[in-house]
Design a protein around this motif. Sequence first.
Motif, mmCIF file in Angstrom:
data_model
loop_
_atom_site.group_PDB
_atom_site.id
_atom_site.type_symbol
_atom_site.label_atom_id
_atom_site.label_comp_id
_atom_site.label_asym_id
_atom_site.label_seq_id
_atom_site.Cartn_x
_atom_site.Cartn_y
_atom_site.Cartn_z
ATOM 1 N N TYR A 1 0.839 -1.194 0.114
ATOM 2 C CA TYR A 1 -0.012 0.008 0.054
ATOM 3 C C TYR A 1 0.853 1.190 0.076
ATOM 4 O O TYR A 1 1.653 1.435 0.946
ATOM 5 C CB TYR A 1 -0.823 -0.173 1.308
ATOM 6 C CG TYR A 1 -1.932 0.905 1.274
ATOM 7 C CD1 TYR A 1 -3.212 0.548 0.761
ATOM 8 C CD2 TYR A 1 -1.849 2.092 1.433
ATOM 9 C CE1 TYR A 1 -4.350 1.311 0.819
ATOM 10 C CE2 TYR A 1 -2.873 2.984 1.506
ATOM 11 C CZ TYR A 1 -4.123 2.883 1.152
ATOM 12 O OH TYR A 1 -5.289 3.537 1.028
ATOM 13 N N ALA A 2 0.561 1.951 -1.053
ATOM 14 C CA ALA A 2 1.674 3.292 -0.925
ATOM 15 C C ALA A 2 0.757 4.539 -1.503
ATOM 16 O O ALA A 2 -0.257 4.448 -1.547
ATOM 17 C CB ALA A 2 2.664 2.967 -2.510
ATOM 18 N N VAL A 3 1.488 5.644 -1.024
ATOM 19 C CA VAL A 3 0.681 6.950 -1.123
ATOM 20 C C VAL A 3 1.655 7.632 -2.419
ATOM 21 O O VAL A 3 2.982 7.827 -2.243
ATOM 22 C CB VAL A 3 0.846 7.659 0.064
ATOM 23 C CG1 VAL A 3 0.232 9.034 -0.123
ATOM 24 C CG2 VAL A 3 -0.364 6.744 0.933
ATOM 25 N N ILE A 4 1.058 8.384 -3.120
ATOM 26 C CA ILE A 4 1.541 9.715 -3.846
ATOM 27 C C ILE A 4 1.112 10.919 -3.691
ATOM 28 O O ILE A 4 -0.047 11.175 -3.567
ATOM 29 C CB ILE A 4 1.572 9.325 -5.379
ATOM 30 C CG1 ILE A 4 2.087 7.803 -5.936
ATOM 31 C CG2 ILE A 4 2.267 10.511 -6.324
ATOM 32 C CD1 ILE A 4 2.023 7.561 -7.337
ATOM 33 N N ARG A 5 1.720 12.017 -3.499
ATOM 34 C CA ARG A 5 1.625 13.164 -3.336
ATOM 35 C C ARG A 5 1.758 14.113 -4.451
ATOM 36 O O ARG A 5 2.930 14.188 -5.043
ATOM 37 C CB ARG A 5 2.324 14.000 -2.083
ATOM 38 C CG ARG A 5 1.881 13.122 -0.734
ATOM 39 C CD ARG A 5 2.695 13.406 0.380
ATOM 40 N NE ARG A 5 2.672 12.818 1.792
ATOM 41 C CZ ARG A 5 2.931 11.564 1.778
ATOM 42 N NH1 ARG A 5 3.796 10.952 0.827
ATOM 43 N NH2 ARG A 5 2.566 10.938 3.017
ATOM 44 N N ALA A 6 0.634 14.695 -4.998
ATOM 45 C CA ALA A 6 0.625 15.577 -6.191
ATOM 46 C C ALA A 6 0.257 16.889 -5.939
ATOM 47 O O ALA A 6 -0.740 17.295 -5.262
ATOM 48 C CB ALA A 6 -0.126 14.574 -7.407
ATOM 49 N N PRO A 7 1.033 17.927 -6.584
ATOM 50 C CA PRO A 7 0.398 19.306 -6.249
ATOM 51 C C PRO A 7 -0.736 19.369 -6.875
ATOM 52 O O PRO A 7 -1.122 18.993 -7.936
ATOM 53 C CB PRO A 7 1.752 20.137 -7.080
ATOM 54 C CG PRO A 7 2.786 19.255 -7.254
ATOM 55 C CD PRO A 7 2.327 17.624 -7.382
ATOM 56 N N PHE A 8 -1.828 20.528 -6.288
ATOM 57 C CA PHE A 8 -3.009 20.734 -6.807
ATOM 58 C C PHE A 8 -2.933 22.087 -7.294
ATOM 59 O O PHE A 8 -2.379 22.902 -6.836
ATOM 60 C CB PHE A 8 -3.890 20.633 -5.464
ATOM 61 C CG PHE A 8 -5.269 21.116 -6.129
ATOM 62 C CD1 PHE A 8 -6.253 20.307 -6.543
ATOM 63 C CD2 PHE A 8 -5.676 22.592 -5.673
ATOM 64 C CE1 PHE A 8 -7.493 20.965 -7.180
ATOM 65 C CE2 PHE A 8 -7.082 23.087 -6.218
ATOM 66 C CZ PHE A 8 -7.829 22.173 -6.717
#
Length: 806
Positions: free
Chosen positions: A369-376
Amino acid sequence: GDGALESGRTDLVVLTRKATSQKPESESVVFDLGGKALPELIDGDRVRIPSREEYLPVVYVEGAVLSEQAVPAAAGQGQGAGVQASGTQAQGVQEAVKEPYSILRVPYRKGQLLSQVVKPLLEKLSPRADLSQAYIARGTSRIAVNLEKLMHFYAAADDVVLQADDHIVIPYGLNYAYVKGEVQKATLVEVSSDSRLSEVLKGLTTGLSSLRDVRVTALDGSVRSYDLFKAERFGDPSQNPLLRPGDVVEVSKATRIVSIEGEVRRPGRYQLLAGEGVKELVSYYGDGALESGRTDLVVLTRKATSQKPESESVVFDLGGKGLPELMDGDRVRIPSREEYLPIVYIEGAVAGDQLAITSKDQTVTSTSYAVIRAPFRKGMSVSSLLRPMKEKILSSANLANAFIIRKGSPNQTSVDLERLLYANDLHYDFELQPEDRLVIPFGSMYVFVTGEVTKSTWVGITGLTRLRDVVYPLVTRYSSIRNVVVKAADGNEKTYDLFKADRYGDLSQDPFLRPGDEIRVLPMALLVTIEGEVKRPGSYQLLPGEGLKELIEVYADGFTEKANPSRLSVVRFVSEKSPVGEKHIFDYSKDANIPVHLYDVITIPSLQELLPVVWFEGAVGVGVSGASPETSQRVPYTYFPGETVSQAALANRKLFSAVSDLSKAYIIRNGEPYIPVDLAKFIYNYDLAGDIPLKPNDILIVPFRQFFVSVSGAVRNPGRYPYIPDRTWEYYIGLAGGFDTERNANQKIAIYDMNSKKVEQTGRMIQPEDSIVAASNSFTYTLFRISTILSTVLSIVALVINLAKP
């Protein structure tokens, strides 16, 4: 030959004659073609008229010339000779350079000029030749000549008329520069006419080298400093000069090196000059901040020092007044505006930062289980966010069941990413807000294994994973591979037999697994082991109704050619009659259908076990330990009918040793007298005369041959002594300490052989197992023994007489 040429020396004609049997060395004869006594020619002769050129005198051209033959430089000659270099450092450079010193020989003709000799040899001169410092060595005198001027600006007044044996010396010039200071190592670097300072320093500088003030000392002693940063950044050739041979380059240590990174046009490490600070670092060295940079949030990171053992960070505004002073090792970073944008989260079945989350029902997937943080950015939708990063979505993702969690909202919004991304159905698109969490769940790419296994667990599979790949790593000694149950996700159950898949390659019994399958391994019911003379011995799990016949003919693939089916044995470890087990012997032809039980071991013997046996007994399989041979041995030997004594002896020759008396062997056969056999003749002489066939239970007796000699009687140390060939009885009497002179007179002895027969002692060499007896024949010793007896008898008689008196 149509006549000799004018250039030939007819008075020095050479005749070369090849070797012959009479003259095994070839010979040469020199003669005058105009003479009277000309040699007679024979087959194979070779006549040569030499050229007058071969007998001309020569002049020598030596030093910086290219030749296949190079000789060490003579004293006062060779490299750099005649160069007037100033400065001790330049002289050190010149002395360190070693060049090959070569010599060319040029035919000399009267009146020949220096230019006529050197001009044709220009291509053979070394690139390092110093033509301006050449000279002619004539006897003890030296004539300086400037060949550079003579070759390229010829004047007849500068030319020199040569003489025979003149030496034209062309020295080497100085073609090296010396690099020292804050470099990896002080070294000489070869330079040419187009070698610049930056090229010479390439690969020599360290992380602390200063390229802002590199000093170059020329041969004339003049010193200049150069800034290679300006040369590289602005292409200023004046700061990257051409080096000249003999230059000494000194690199100093940088006092302040700082880094600029982030949103600048030219990030990197730079050496600042005195008085330069943050503004110069960003605008001059970094070539200005980018539009995307947050210049109001510049971060200065300072490494730890003895005063401040913890590193520190300072945030400042590049447009402010109080800018921090930069120190050596500082790192300045201009962050991107992107870093301060709000973000949205993409999590679940994606390739990003993995999270250690524990799942209640499926712990196998927790570490994936992984997380990617993307600019909004305002107006961003799900499709515009995911399309550039589709390759980061895992193949195990369940795109159809994705959903969005919005901050402050208790509900989840479902998003069918399968339709949105691959069917281009924008009906499923959705506008995002800051801090939204787009969750992409995992599909069921696992199967669950339970039952008689080492542990019940989830196992990851692919589209090509078969049943055996999952089951075999988890089975125990009690697991059954004959009836493995697979329950599909739709509830359908099937049973598979992995033995058939292994034995017969029946892939229908080893199916591909599908996500969500549940595999149940049952305990085995009947495990039987078969060994001995079958084609496939081993342990097998039998199905209900199967017995001995199926075990032998199906599982073990039948008997071998050497099998003895009439004497099969069954060892039964689990028995109702005996708690410690039992064993049965039976004939397969009569009891082929007997039942078998759990853990039974069936053994099929070999027909060769019924072969007859003979025995080797006596001095077989033994050696010699100390003064006595070891215990007699009895060794069985199984033989084939028709085999003879010699064949059995040769097959068992390793049983015999130095104590085996092979020539005295004999056979004990029931009801017959002893049969003597000479095994030594069979084994070592290959003489088979007297060979006889073996019969069952024959006993081949091999007597001991003891390599000792016994010494007894009137000696000081009677006993057994090792046999030494070619020794007489005196040697062994000496080993026994010599005669006991009080008991033996005149060295009287007797010798007995191994059969206790007395043998002649004169001139005879002692043989193994001889006995030497030293006689006790001394008169004094005999008298002492008799007197003792007589005195005892007289004492008894006197006593009797005294008792008889009234």
